[in-house]
Design a protein around this motif. Structure first.
Motif, PDB file in Angstrom:
ATOM      1  N   THR A 531      26.922  47.205  40.781  1.00  0.00           N
ATOM      2  CA  THR A 531      28.090  47.395  41.634  1.00  0.00           C
ATOM      3  C   THR A 531      28.189  46.234  42.613  1.00  0.00           C
ATOM      4  N   VAL A 532      29.366  45.628  42.647  1.00  0.00           N
ATOM      5  CA  VAL A 532      29.676  44.568  43.596  1.00  0.00           C
ATOM      6  C   VAL A 532      31.004  44.920  44.251  1.00  0.00           C
ATOM      7  N   GLY A 533      30.950  45.286  45.527  1.00  0.00           N
ATOM      8  CA  GLY A 533      32.172  45.705  46.198  1.00  0.00           C
ATOM      9  C   GLY A 533      32.723  46.966  45.559  1.00  0.00           C
ATOM     10  N   HIS A 534      33.975  46.899  45.137  1.00  0.00           N
ATOM     11  CA  HIS A 534      34.619  48.039  44.493  1.00  0.00           C
ATOM     12  C   HIS A 534      34.610  47.922  42.977  1.00  0.00           C
ATOM     13  N   PHE A 535      33.885  46.970  42.424  1.00  0.00           N
ATOM     14  CA  PHE A 535      33.789  46.795  40.974  1.00  0.00           C
ATOM     15  C   PHE A 535      32.405  47.230  40.504  1.00  0.00           C
ATOM     16  N   SER A 536      32.384  47.913  39.350  1.00  0.00           N
ATOM     17  CA  SER A 536      31.117  48.417  38.796  1.00  0.00           C
ATOM     18  C   SER A 536      31.076  48.152  37.299  1.00  0.00           C
ATOM     19  N   LEU A 537      29.864  47.930  36.828  1.00  0.00           N
ATOM     20  CA  LEU A 537      29.606  47.783  35.398  1.00  0.00           C
ATOM     21  C   LEU A 537      28.474  48.732  35.041  1.00  0.00           C
ATOM     22  N   ASP A 538      28.804  49.772  34.263  1.00  0.00           N
ATOM     23  CA  ASP A 538      27.817  50.765  33.848  1.00  0.00           C
ATOM     24  C   ASP A 538      27.438  50.501  32.393  1.00  0.00           C
TER      25      ASP A 538
END
Length: 667
Positions: A531-538
């Motif tokens: 998670t970076v700021g309001h962006f996420s990679l699951d």
């Protein structure tokens, strides 16, 4: 079987009687908590009678969400969760479970192709079979019990394909602080895009959870009734397969593609009554329940019926005894009573001794007399099982074990489950376990009758013996790692016949087999979210390897899923928005084919599936207790015509726009 008009009438009257009583009971309970608020309400009522038209405001303090408890049959407790996360999107499907290891057929309510397998569950008794119809079946562990301070309702809705809808309505309330009931119904009707694959299914659930005031007696019980009805078409014809694989736009309307037949259907109808209760003979002498002694009883009555019917015989399944109005129907009943005693001691741990008496009845209405012999119509019997369980926790280390064995020669079996773990803190947990199980194959491997000549057999297979070791390392700030190592002896499966006459027009007659070697299977799964700021990679990645038995046990080497999304709050945090892409991929392999006569998958060597991307675009939102889901499914097929398969003869889903919601009401 779906609820008929009479059942609906009784259910409606029942709700009319129960709902006002439950609302009255719980409102009184809340008012009693604060007498001053009760007095204010009375004064407000008097003012209204005098002509004061001011709006009545309910200033009672709302119970925290943690008070709405969800309790498993093993008494593990969580609470209602109305948040929205990417993991809620993973579960927003017909099964309402994360289907990472599954690929669905083209219509909702049809079977799933399995991309991975788990051997952590154990059993002492074979089941009816028809595993292709059991994906949506509610097992005992799938039913939960509740304790709520105010009535709770949850509504689930999702669009299907062409005509129909998928709904799941749930209601629970506490009649008294110690008596709770819940009632739910899941309904599905979907026409589908291909000819003759309509699904029509219903699942009714009712639960009761009760404890006495002195906490000595505890009861959990449920009743479940399900009918899972599916039209069957046997997949695409050879010509239709060529047309589908061509990717020609003129076949974009899937209803023009011919299927093998349009007059068959399968039905799985099940009912179960379950009761688990115990009484504490000695409550224990402190808050930890030291020296507590309880006796308990578990009753499980299960009734299942599987039916395959077809108007006209299909030549691809071989010769038949009847040319029209084919009907194969098998029934299965299982009644088990388990009695146990449990002693809890802070020094020794928890010790449980149990015994179970099981009565089973599987079969058909008549025997089948052949030149080669007689195929019986029934497998019946009863047997006694004994076993025990143990639990112990020392500091941050815990251990538990459970074992049982059948005292029977006809239905032999045993299992051992042992698990140990170490919880360093809430961020780091290590868990490892061993599962050993020996059981008889499902009854449809042993005895099956059909109007199709090839589908008649009586086998005496050896017990399936499986050993599984699993390891789970959960480091929340780093990643979650899971590993499973499984070995299976006497692996039993369905495959195609190998002794057909030379130049026979039939090459796919299905029959049961038992592998004379061992199957060795390993599975590794890694989960990590960035998670970076309001962006996420699951990310979820699963790697599998079949070391032995690859000719009878098939899985893809690699399965991966990535979700890249943006989430944020808007309008003074009244709206939570989540939008992005979910990507899924699995390598090609010889997936099992589907046989409607058996409602089972069978091993085949003719066609590989996989090696294609699956891309979904999502826009999800949460407004108060309502979660809204909007999805462009299989968006990759917008760029190129879909020519992929979920199983041999069965195409994968095309692009579709689907939406729906999950709505919680707290009264």
């Amino acid at each position: 079987m779906a609820l008929n008009d009479e059942m609906r009438k009784y259910l409606f009257v029942f709700l009319l009687l129960i709902l006002p009583l439950s609302l009255l009971a719980q409102n009184r309970g809340l008012q009693d908590r604060n007498s001053s608020r009760q007095l204010d309400a009375r004064n407000q009522s008097l003012n209204n009678r005098r002509g004061d038209n001011k709006t009545v405001v309910d200033n009672r303090e709302k119970p925290p969400i943690e008070d709405y408890k969800i309790i498993s049959v093993e008494n593990d407790t969580t609470h209602v969760d109305t948040t929205l996360s990417i993991y809620k999107d993973y579960k927003y499907n017909y099964l309402r479970k994360d289907n990472f290891e599954l690929i669905p057929f083209s219509n909702v309510g049809q079977p799933y192709t399995q991309l991975g397998y788990s051997f952590n569950e154990v059993s002492l008794l074979p089941d009816i079979g028809a595993r292709g119809k059991h994906f949506a079946y509610y097992e005992v562990g799938d039913i939960y019990y509740y304790h709520v301070p105010t009535p709770l309702t949850e509504l689930f809705f999702k669009t299907t394909f062409e005509q129909g809808q998928n709904v799941d309505a749930f209601f629970t309330t506490n009649m008294t602080p110690r008596l709770n009931f819940s009632i739910a119904y899941r309904g599905l009707r979907s026409l589908g895009k291909y000819q003759h694959i309509m699904t029509s299914q219903g699942s009714f659930r009712f639960t009761v959870n009760y404890q006495t005031k002195n906490n000595r007696y505890d009861l959990k019980t449920h009743f479940v009734s399900q009918d899972l009805n599916t039209e069957e078409n046997g997949g695409l014809t050879p010509l239709a397969n060529q047309q589908y694989k061509s990717g020609d736009d003129q076949f974009g309307d899937r209803s023009v593609l011919e299927v093998n037949y349009e007059d068959a259907e399968t039905m799985l109808y099940t009912k179960r009554f379950f009761l688990k209760h115990h009484y504490k003979i000695a409550k224990g002498n402190d808050s930890t329940g030291n020296n507590q002694l309880r006796v308990g009883h578990i009753l499980n009555f299960t009734d299942k019926e599987f039916r395959f019917s077809q108007e006209t015989a299909f030549a691809g399944y071989g010769a038949t005894y009847e040319n029209t109005s084919l009907r194969d129907e098998v029934e299965y009943q299982n009644v088990s009573n388990t009695f146990y005693g449990r002693y809890k001691n802070n020094l020794l741990g928890d010790l449980t001794f149990k015994t179970r008496f099981t009565d089973y009845n599987y079969g058909y209405r008549s025997k089948l007399i052949l030149e080669s012999g007689v195929i019986p119509n029934r497998l019946t019997g009863n047997f006694l099982s004994v076993g025990g369980a143990y639990e112990k926790k020392i500091g941050k280390v815990y251990f538990n074990a459970d074992a049982m064995i059948n005292l029977s020669d006809e239905i032999s079996g045993n299992y051992l489950k042992a698990n140990a773990g170490y919880n360093l803190n809430e961020n780091y947990k290590l868990d490892a376990g061993l599962t050993i199980n020996s059981r008889t194959p499902d009854f449809n491997f042993l005895l099956f009758q059909s109007d199709y000549v090839n589908y008649n057999w009586r086998n005496n297979f050896d017990n399936i013996q499986s050993q599984n070791i699993h390891i789970n390392l959960n480091a929340k700030k780093i990643a979650e790692f899971q590993a499973d190592f499984t070995q299976i002896n006497n692996y039993t499966y369905f495959g195609t016949r190998t002794n057909l006459p030379e130049n026979s027009a039939l090459d796919s007659l299905v029959t049961p087999y038992q592998h004379n070697g061992s199957v060795s299977y390993s599975k590794f799964k890694l989960k990590r979210k960035f998670t970076v700021g309001h962006f996420s990679l699951d990310n979820t990645i699963m790697y599998q390897r079949v070391l032995n038995g690859e000719d009878v046990f098939r899985v893809p080497d690699l399965v991966t899923r990535q979700a890249l999304y943006y989430d944020n709050h808007f309008f003074d945090r009244n709206l939570y928005l989540q939008t992005g892409f979910i990507f899924k991929y699995f390598t090609s392999y010889n997936a099992n084919a589907y046989d409607p006569v058996l409602a089972e998958f069978f091993v085949q060597d003719e066609q590989e599936i996989g090696n294609f991307p699956i891309l979904d675009f999502i826009v999800n939102a949460k407004i108060r207790q309502t979660r809204i889901f909007f999805k462009l499914e299989n968006a990759q097929s917008l760029l190129d015509q879909n020519t992929n398969y979920v199983a041999p003869l069965h195409p994968y889903r095309d692009f579709a726009i689907r939406f729906g919601l999950v709505w919680n009401f707290f009264l």
